[in-house]
Scaffold this active site. Structure first.
Site, PDB file in Angstrom:
ATOM      1  N   TYR A  22      90.796  -3.090  38.165  1.00  0.00           N
ATOM      2  CA  TYR A  22      89.907  -2.232  37.367  1.00  0.00           C
ATOM      3  C   TYR A  22      88.448  -2.525  37.770  1.00  0.00           C
ATOM      4  CZ  TYR A  22      87.386  -0.372  33.376  1.00  0.00           C
ATOM      5  OH  TYR A  22      86.498   0.300  32.583  1.00  0.00           O
TER       6      TYR A  22
ATOM      7  N   LYS B 226      92.803   2.046  25.454  1.00  0.00           N
ATOM      8  CA  LYS B 226      93.695   2.946  26.169  1.00  0.00           C
ATOM      9  C   LYS B 226      94.959   3.224  25.348  1.00  0.00           C
ATOM     10  CE  LYS B 226      90.398   2.242  29.135  1.00  0.00           C
ATOM     11  NZ  LYS B 226      90.450   1.209  30.167  1.00  0.00           N
TER      12      LYS B 226
END
Ligand SMILES: *Cc1c(COP(=O)(O)O)cnc(C)c1O
Length: 384
Positions: free
Chosen positions: A103, A200
C-alpha cells in the site's frame, strides 16, 4: 453457549458483545465523552479519560479481537496510525523485511518517516518466501506482509512466512485489509499482529477512517496499548460505533463481494479488448493454490489492463464508468474504480511502480455489492 465458541458468521454480530450495563441497550451507546466522574481520586468504573479507554471503543475492540480469533483488539484513528504504532515497537538500528508490492501510504510511512528514525527497511518480493531469509540478520525485528497485495493481487503464503519468522524469533505483522477475517485469519497461521484499515471492508460503507490491530500475546498487547495511549491516535466513539455496526454485516457483504468479484473477473478475462486480469481466483494465477488454501474466497478486488497497454485508453475507460465511481479507497458497498499510477500509487517513482507491474494502463476495481449484471453492463459500455 459461550460467545467465544460461536462460528464466524455469528461472531461478527455477537463476538465480545454484551447488552449495555446502564439500560440494556443492544448496541453500545456512543459514549461521546472525554472524561468520567470519580467518587474519590481513582474511584472510577474502569474509565477515566477517553484517550486511555472509552466504552464504545472497548466494545469495538472486543469485536475486532473476536472476529480475528485474537485475544486483544486496539482501534486507531486510521490504518496508517495503527501501522505507526507497530513501528514504534522498534528502535534505531532495527530492521524490517517488508512486502515490496505495498500500500502506497505504508511505503511512504516506512521510507519517509521511520527511515529517518534509523529503522532500515528491505522491500522483498515474498511470492516465494525463501527470498525473505537472505535479508534477515540479528537486527531484524519485524516481517511485514500484505496479502493479497495492492494492486497486483499477488498472494503470499502466510504460514510459510510465519515459519521463517518463528525460526529467527522475529515478529510477523500482516496487513489483512484486503482479505478481512472472513477470508483469512493470519493469527491462526502464526502471525503475531494483524492490522486493518477498518476504513475499508470492516467499516464497509465508505463513511469512516479507522485502523485496528489484533494480537494474541498479552505482553505484546500491553506494549501496543502503551503506545496507543502514549501517542494518542485513538478511534473516536462515533467512528467506533460505525465500524462496530459495519462488522455486523461483514460476512454477508463479503459473500456478495466474492460472488460479484468472480463474475466480473471472468467477464473481463473473456472480453476481447482486455489484455490481462489480476485476480487470485484464476487457476492460472501464480499463487492460486496458496490463495485456495489460506483464503475462504477470492474477494472483490480486481486489477486489469486493456489491450494496447495504453494510458489514454485506461483513462477513457475509468471516465466512462457510470455505476462504478472513480475514487480512491475500496471495500465499501459501492463499486469503485481507480487508476493506481495517477492515484493511489502516484507517490511511488514510475520505474519502481513498473517493476512490480503497476503500469500506466492498469485499472483497479473494488467490486461492490450491487447487482452484478449492472456492474457488468457498466464495464461493458465503458470498455466499448
Ligand atoms: C487504506 C489502506 C491502508 C491505510 O489505511 P487508512 O485507514 O487509509 O489510514 C493500509 N493498508 C491497506 C492495504 C490499505 O488499503
Amino acid at each position: 453457549m459461550s460467545k467465544d465458541t460461536l462460528r464466524f458468521n455469528s461472531k461478527t454480530i455477537h463476538g465480545g458483545q454484551a447488552p449495555d450495563k446502564a439500560y440494556g441497550a443492544v448496541m453500545p451507546p456512543i459514549y461521546q465523552t472525554s472524561t468520567y466522574a470519580q467518587t474519590t481520586p481513582g474511584g472510577h468504573q474502569g474509565y477515566e479519560y477517553s484517550r486511555s479507554a472509552n466504552p464504545t471503543r472497548s466494545a469495538l475492540e472486543q469485536s475486532l479481537a473476536s472476529i480475528e480469533g485474537g485475544n486483544y483488539g486496539l482501534a486507531f484513528a486510521s490504518g496508517l496510525s495503527a501501522i505507526d504504532a507497530v513501528m514504534k515497537l522498534l528502535k534505531p538500528g532495527d530492521e524490517v523485511v517488508s512486502t515490496n508490492d505495498l500500500y502506497g501510504g505504508s511505503y511512504r510511512l516506512f521510507t519517509k518517516i521511520f527511515e529517518d528514525f534509523g529503522i532500515k527497511f528491505h522491500f522483498v518480493n515474498m511470492e516465494n518466501p525463501s527470498e525473505i531469509e537472505p535479508y534477515i540478520n540479528s537486527n531484524t525485528k519485524l516481517i511485514w506482509v500484505e496479502t493479497p497485495t495492492n494492486p497486483m493481487m499477488n498472494i503470499i503464503d502466510i504460514q510459510a512466512v510465519a515459519n521463517i519468522a518463528k525460526k529467527h524469533k522475529v515478529l510477523l505483522g500482516v496487513d489483512n485489509t484486503f482479505a478481512t477475517p472472513y477470508l483469512q485469519q493470519p493469527l491462526s497461521m502464526g502471525a503475531d499482529i494483524v492490522m486493518h484499515s477498518a476504513t475499508k471492508y470492516l467499516g464497509g460503507h465508505s463513511d469512516v477512517v479507522m485502523g485496528a490491530l489484533i494480537v494474541n500475546e498479552k505482553e505484546l498487547a500491553n506494549k501496543l496499548y502503551f503506545i496507543q495511549n502514549a501517542s494518542g491516535a485513538v478511534a473516536g466513539p462515533m467512528d467506533s460505533f460505525l465500524v462496530l455496526r459495519g462488522i455486523k454485516t461483514l460476512h454477508v457483504r463479503m459473500q456478495r463481494h466474492c460472488e460479484n468479484g468472480e463474475a466480473i473477473a471472468h467477464f473481463l478475462a473473456k472480453h476481447p479488448k482486455i489484455e490481462k486480469v489480476y485476480w487470485p481466483g484464476f487457476a492460472s494465477h501464480p499463487n492460486h493454490e496458496v490463495a485456495k488454501s489460506q483464503m475462504k474466497g477470492f474477494g472483490g478486488m480486481i486489477s486489469f489492463v486493456a489491450k494496447g497497454n495504453n494510458y489514454d485508453e485506461a483513462i477513457r475507460i475509468v471516465e466512462n464508468l457510470k455505476v462504478f465511481t472513480l475514487a480512491e479507497s475500496l471495500g465499501g458497498v459501492e463499486s469503485l474504480a481507480g487508476h493506481p499510477a495517477s492515484m493511489t500509487h502516484a507517490s511511488i517513482p514510475k520505474a519502481e511502480r513498473e517493476k512490480v507491474g503497476v503500469v500506466d494502463a492498469l485499472i483497479r476495481l473494488s467490486v461492490g455489492i450491487e447487482d452484478k449484471d449492472d456492474l457488468i453492463e457498466d464495464l461493458s459500455q465503458a470498455i466499448g
